[in-house]
Design a protein around this motif. Structure first.
Motif, short mmCIF file in Angstrom:
data_model
loop_
_atom_site.label_atom_id
_atom_site.label_comp_id
_atom_site.label_asym_id
_atom_site.label_seq_id
_atom_site.Cartn_x
_atom_site.Cartn_y
_atom_site.Cartn_z
N GLU A 12 0.81 -1.21 0.00
CA GLU A 12 0.00 0.00 0.00
C GLU A 12 0.85 1.28 0.00
N MET A 13 2.18 1.14 -0.01
CA MET A 13 3.07 2.29 0.09
C MET A 13 3.53 2.73 -1.30
N TRP A 14 3.20 3.98 -1.67
CA TRP A 14 3.64 4.56 -2.94
C TRP A 14 5.09 5.01 -2.81
N ILE A 15 5.84 4.87 -3.89
CA ILE A 15 7.26 5.22 -3.89
C ILE A 15 7.42 6.61 -4.51
N ASN A 16 8.26 7.43 -3.89
CA ASN A 16 8.62 8.74 -4.43
C ASN A 16 10.13 8.78 -4.63
N CYS A 17 10.56 9.63 -5.55
CA CYS A 17 11.98 9.82 -5.80
C CYS A 17 12.66 10.39 -4.56
N GLN A 18 13.81 9.86 -4.22
CA GLN A 18 14.56 10.33 -3.06
C GLN A 18 15.18 11.69 -3.27
#
Length: 75
Positions: A12-18
């Motif tokens: 359920e966790m969306w990934i964002n650019c670091q």
């Protein structure tokens, strides 16, 4: 894999650019080569990861987690 921007999630966790905090990526398989396997001509047996390439800034994040899912972006 593809050339269109997509969103990525693990569970359920969306990934964002670091780097830029963007949420659109393209993906590709990346071989995690080791020098020992290369010397024995067994590079094909090295583990793979999913590389998420940020659509905005180009930063590459690597994930070995097989649960990563890519989602189309409707625009």
């Amino acid at each position: 894999m593809g050339n269109k921007p997509r969103r990525a999630a693990i569970g359920e966790m969306w990934i964002n650019c670091q780097v830029c905090k963007g949420d659109l990526f393209r993906d590709r398989e990346v071989k995690l080569n080791s020098s020992g396997m290369e010397l024995m001509n067994l590079a094909w047996a090295n583990e793979s990861a999913t590389g998420l390439i940020c659509w905005s800034c180009g930063y590459v994040q690597l994930f070995v987690n097989r649960e990563i899912r890519m989602h189309r972006v409707d625009k």
